[in-house]
Design a protein around this motif. Sequence first.
Motif, short mmCIF file in Angstrom:
data_model
loop_
_atom_site.label_atom_id
_atom_site.label_comp_id
_atom_site.label_asym_id
_atom_site.label_seq_id
_atom_site.Cartn_x
_atom_site.Cartn_y
_atom_site.Cartn_z
N MET A 1 0.85 -1.20 0.00
CA MET A 1 0.00 0.00 0.00
C MET A 1 0.89 1.25 0.00
N LYS A 2 0.55 2.21 -0.90
CA LYS A 2 1.37 3.43 -0.98
C LYS A 2 0.94 4.39 0.12
N LEU A 3 1.78 5.38 0.40
CA LEU A 3 1.48 6.37 1.44
C LEU A 3 0.16 7.08 1.16
N GLU A 4 -0.09 7.43 -0.10
CA GLU A 4 -1.33 8.16 -0.42
C GLU A 4 -2.56 7.31 -0.11
N ALA A 5 -2.47 6.02 -0.42
CA ALA A 5 -3.63 5.14 -0.15
C ALA A 5 -3.82 4.97 1.36
N PHE A 6 -2.70 4.86 2.08
CA PHE A 6 -2.77 4.74 3.54
C PHE A 6 -3.40 6.01 4.13
N ALA A 7 -2.94 7.16 3.64
CA ALA A 7 -3.46 8.44 4.15
C ALA A 7 -4.96 8.57 3.87
N ALA A 8 -5.38 8.05 2.72
CA ALA A 8 -6.82 8.13 2.37
C ALA A 8 -7.66 7.33 3.35
N ARG A 9 -7.10 6.26 3.93
CA ARG A 9 -7.82 5.49 4.94
C ARG A 9 -7.77 6.18 6.30
N VAL A 10 -6.66 6.88 6.57
CA VAL A 10 -6.50 7.53 7.87
C VAL A 10 -7.37 8.79 7.98
N ARG A 11 -7.45 9.56 6.91
CA ARG A 11 -8.09 10.89 6.97
C ARG A 11 -9.50 10.84 7.55
N PRO A 12 -10.39 9.96 7.13
CA PRO A 12 -11.76 9.98 7.66
C PRO A 12 -11.92 9.23 9.00
N SER A 13 -10.90 8.51 9.44
CA SER A 13 -11.09 7.61 10.59
C SER A 13 -11.16 8.37 11.91
N ARG A 14 -12.07 7.93 12.79
CA ARG A 14 -12.16 8.49 14.14
C ARG A 14 -11.82 7.43 15.18
N ALA A 15 -11.15 6.36 14.71
CA ALA A 15 -10.76 5.28 15.64
C ALA A 15 -9.34 4.83 15.31
N VAL A 16 -8.42 5.82 15.38
CA VAL A 16 -7.01 5.54 15.13
C VAL A 16 -6.34 5.26 16.47
N VAL A 17 -5.59 4.16 16.54
CA VAL A 17 -4.79 3.85 17.73
C VAL A 17 -3.31 3.89 17.34
N PHE A 18 -2.55 4.67 18.11
CA PHE A 18 -1.09 4.68 17.93
C PHE A 18 -0.46 3.81 19.00
N PHE A 19 0.60 3.10 18.61
CA PHE A 19 1.36 2.24 19.52
C PHE A 19 2.82 2.65 19.34
N THR A 20 3.42 3.29 20.36
CA THR A 20 4.76 3.83 20.14
C THR A 20 5.82 3.13 21.00
N GLY A 21 7.05 3.20 20.47
CA GLY A 21 8.23 2.69 21.18
C GLY A 21 9.30 3.76 21.19
N ALA A 22 10.47 3.39 21.70
CA ALA A 22 11.55 4.35 21.94
C ALA A 22 11.99 5.09 20.67
N GLY A 23 11.70 4.51 19.51
CA GLY A 23 12.12 5.13 18.25
C GLY A 23 11.50 6.49 18.02
N ILE A 24 10.32 6.76 18.64
CA ILE A 24 9.68 8.06 18.42
C ILE A 24 10.41 9.16 19.19
N SER A 25 11.21 8.78 20.18
CA SER A 25 11.87 9.79 21.03
C SER A 25 13.34 10.04 20.67
N THR A 26 13.91 9.24 19.77
CA THR A 26 15.34 9.44 19.47
C THR A 26 15.58 10.80 18.83
N GLU A 27 14.62 11.31 18.06
CA GLU A 27 14.82 12.62 17.43
C GLU A 27 14.65 13.75 18.45
N SER A 28 14.28 13.40 19.70
CA SER A 28 14.31 14.37 20.80
C SER A 28 15.61 14.25 21.59
#
Length: 250
Positions: free
Chosen positions: A1-28
């Motif tokens: 699935m391309k980024l544009e197709a993924f984004a098209a599924r994300v844009r209307p959704s009101r039930a998005v769950v994020f699951f994060t690990g240490a990788g999100i904080s390395t740029e901090s």
Amino acid sequence: MKLEAFAARVRPSRAVVFFTGAGISTESGVPDFRSPGGVWTKYQPVLFQDFMTSEAARIQHWRLKKATYELFKTVRPNSAHLAIRDFELRGQLLGLITQNIDGLHKLAGVSDEKLVELHGTDRLVTCLTCGKRFEPAEVYEDLAENFTAPTCDACGGYLKSANVSFGQSMPPEAMQRAQVWSEQAEIFIVIGSSLQVQPAASFPVIAKRAGALLAIVNRDATPLDNIADFVHNGAIGEFFERLNPLVTNT
Ligand code: APR
């Protein structure tokens, strides 16, 4: 699935769950655990049963936590933390499950009712016997050079950073909330985790089995890439720079 197709599924959704690990904080500026130079390449984790039975293990725990505390005083949420906070502001966030103990999602403004810290937090110190809570500053400022492990001024019990150590039981209420969100997610997005630690790494599988679209955004490959609908191997900050305009009307 391309980024544009993924984004098209994300844009209307009101039930998005994020699951994060240490990788999100390395740029901090917060090192992750298993990348080259990560925490486990410098320190050994202190197992909970060792913490409970050995003063030397308790002192090792406090040495690692004092070093981490000095770093945590300086770090700030980065654009990825803020992008996830914006999903809540748009009413799209069903929940945020984090394995991180750096408190950066809270500092980014995600509300408590939308946040589960599966592995606890290093932004709090508690007594393991009576549960009394302490501000980390008041504990760390007292840790002189050759310190003895701190104990509770109310009951004498062992103080410990409020993270969940290897061998320590997971917080039941956090596990229950993460389970419900994983079952109800329309879109389940893993950000910055090697997905090697259980039971945390079971939640993406539960979501996929319950019918969610599973996305994994991570520099390195993970064991769940083969069941994911969308995989992006690259830098997290750059990923959100490309995703944000596709999912917001701006
Ligand atoms: N962009 C994209 N991916 C990144 C970035 C970045 N800037 N920085 C790191 N990563 C990726 C790495 O490729 C790695 O696969 O983030 C992942 C981090 O994996 P780990 O270091 O294993 O961290 P995490 O998955 O959160 O560890 C889970 O293990 O040590 C225990 O309790 C601790 O919560 C932790 C758990």
